[in-house]
Design a protein around this motif. Structure first.
Motif, mmCIF file in Angstrom:
data_model
loop_
_atom_site.group_PDB
_atom_site.id
_atom_site.type_symbol
_atom_site.label_atom_id
_atom_site.label_comp_id
_atom_site.label_asym_id
_atom_site.label_seq_id
_atom_site.Cartn_x
_atom_site.Cartn_y
_atom_site.Cartn_z
ATOM 1 N N GLU A 135 -9.028 6.181 1.628
ATOM 2 C CA GLU A 135 -8.652 5.657 0.319
ATOM 3 C C GLU A 135 -7.801 4.397 0.465
ATOM 4 O OE1 GLU A 135 -6.552 7.278 -3.819
ATOM 5 O OE2 GLU A 135 -6.767 8.608 -2.094
ATOM 6 N N SER A 136 -6.846 4.443 1.384
ATOM 7 C CA SER A 136 -6.004 3.265 1.619
ATOM 8 C C SER A 136 -6.828 2.122 2.198
ATOM 9 C CB SER A 136 -4.855 3.612 2.567
ATOM 10 O OG SER A 136 -3.969 4.525 1.963
ATOM 11 N N ALA A 137 -7.737 2.447 3.126
ATOM 12 C CA ALA A 137 -8.597 1.422 3.722
ATOM 13 C C ALA A 137 -9.486 0.781 2.664
ATOM 14 C CB ALA A 137 -9.443 2.023 4.841
ATOM 15 N N ALA A 138 -9.963 1.589 1.720
ATOM 16 C CA ALA A 138 -10.807 1.065 0.648
ATOM 17 C C ALA A 138 -10.018 0.118 -0.250
ATOM 18 C CB ALA A 138 -11.390 2.213 -0.174
ATOM 19 N N GLU A 139 -8.766 0.455 -0.535
ATOM 20 C CA GLU A 139 -7.936 -0.431 -1.354
ATOM 21 C C GLU A 139 -7.705 -1.761 -0.643
ATOM 22 O OE1 GLU A 139 -3.499 -0.772 -3.401
ATOM 23 O OE2 GLU A 139 -4.167 1.166 -2.622
ATOM 24 N N LEU A 140 -7.438 -1.703 0.651
ATOM 25 C CA LEU A 140 -7.217 -2.931 1.407
ATOM 26 C C LEU A 140 -8.503 -3.745 1.504
ATOM 27 C CD1 LEU A 140 -5.469 -4.802 3.013
ATOM 28 C CD2 LEU A 140 -5.638 -3.252 4.972
ATOM 29 N N HIS A 141 -9.629 -3.079 1.691
ATOM 30 C CA HIS A 141 -10.910 -3.775 1.737
ATOM 31 C C HIS A 141 -11.194 -4.462 0.407
ATOM 32 C CE1 HIS A 141 -15.319 -4.253 1.599
ATOM 33 N NE2 HIS A 141 -15.217 -4.416 2.907
ATOM 34 N N LEU A 194 0.837 -1.190 0.000
ATOM 35 C CA LEU A 194 0.000 0.000 0.000
ATOM 36 C C LEU A 194 0.879 1.249 0.000
ATOM 37 C CD1 LEU A 194 -2.852 -0.686 2.599
ATOM 38 C CD2 LEU A 194 -3.154 -0.106 0.197
ATOM 39 N N GLN A 195 0.769 2.037 -1.042
ATOM 40 C CA GLN A 195 1.477 3.322 -1.105
ATOM 41 C C GLN A 195 0.554 4.363 -0.494
ATOM 42 O OE1 GLN A 195 4.538 3.353 -2.120
ATOM 43 N NE2 GLN A 195 4.729 1.440 -3.260
ATOM 44 N N THR A 196 0.936 4.895 0.654
ATOM 45 C CA THR A 196 0.034 5.797 1.373
ATOM 46 C C THR A 196 0.318 7.271 1.147
ATOM 47 O OG1 THR A 196 1.426 5.825 3.361
ATOM 48 C CG2 THR A 196 -0.225 4.062 3.202
ATOM 49 N N GLN A 197 1.451 7.575 0.548
ATOM 50 C CA GLN A 197 1.824 8.985 0.381
ATOM 51 C C GLN A 197 0.807 9.708 -0.495
ATOM 52 O OE1 GLN A 197 5.781 9.503 -1.139
ATOM 53 N NE2 GLN A 197 5.988 11.534 -0.244
ATOM 54 N N GLY A 198 0.322 10.846 0.013
ATOM 55 C CA GLY A 198 -0.631 11.650 -0.745
ATOM 56 C C GLY A 198 -2.032 11.079 -0.797
#
Length: 196
Positions: A181-187, A172-176
């Motif tokens: 958004e990151s949680a949605a990608e992981l979900h 997971l690239q979290t920068q910016g």
């Protein structure tokens, strides 16, 4: 953990969870990478969907399960394998276990994966790949500032090693990006794996 109300023929009274398959989702990354924030955001979403979820926060584990351990390589390994043991036991009973734990050494994470594999329990390694510069800027616990001031040493990723996963299940690239958004990608990743 697992299904409640199965004694005495009452299982039908409780609606089945969307997916009762347990798994350990291990979020590794530098201090202040956003692991814990991400884990709690994902946990909230999973619980809203009816999943049974536990977050094994690294700081809480240090206080209640691994009190007395230091930060030598051996003690860090012991801490990680203890968390892995608890995670596997929970996951084996249908719990989605989110473990936001630095776990800086690849061999420690591999040992946890092997324990899960031996038990037939799913283990997913998620690399929360936040650059050290951004972590130092966030500095949630003031560790980077204290290290820079010479007050502490052995800060993971600065003056102590962090072995980033060579091939995590998800990076997971979290920068910016916002936490949501990151949680949605992981979900979405867990959904693809049949876990959400």
């Amino acid at each position: 953990m697992g299904r409640r109300g199965s004694v005495g023929g009452t299982a039908a009274a409780r609606p089945a969870a969307p997916c009762e398959r347990g798994a350990t989702v291990w979020l590794t990354g530098l201090p202040s990478a956003g692991k814990t924030t991400l884990a709690f955001a994902l946990a909230e979403r999973l619980r809203a969907e009816g999943h049974e979820v536990e977050v094994l926060d690294g700081d809480e584990i240090r206080e209640f399960l691994s009190k007395g351990l230091g930060f030598s390589r051996e003690d860090r390994h012991t801490n990680v394998t203890r968390i892995g043991f608890v995670a596997e036991k929970l996951a084996a009973h249908g719990v989605k276990v989110l473990a936001p734990v630095i776990a800086p050494f690849a061999d420690s994470r591999a040992a946890v994966r092997e324990r899960h594999a031996a038990a037939g329990t799913e283990f997913l390694e998620i690399h929360v790949a936040t650059p050290v510069e951004l972590c130092a800027e966030r500095d949630v616990k003031g560790l980077y500032a204290r290290q820079a001031a010479g007050e502490i040493s052995g800060l993971t990723g600065v003056d102590d090693p962090y072995e980033a996963p060579a091939s995590p299940d998800l990076r997971l690239q979290t920068q910016g990006r916002a936490v949501a958004e990151s949680a949605a990608e992981l979900h979405a990743f867990l959904t693809e794996r049949g876990l959400a």
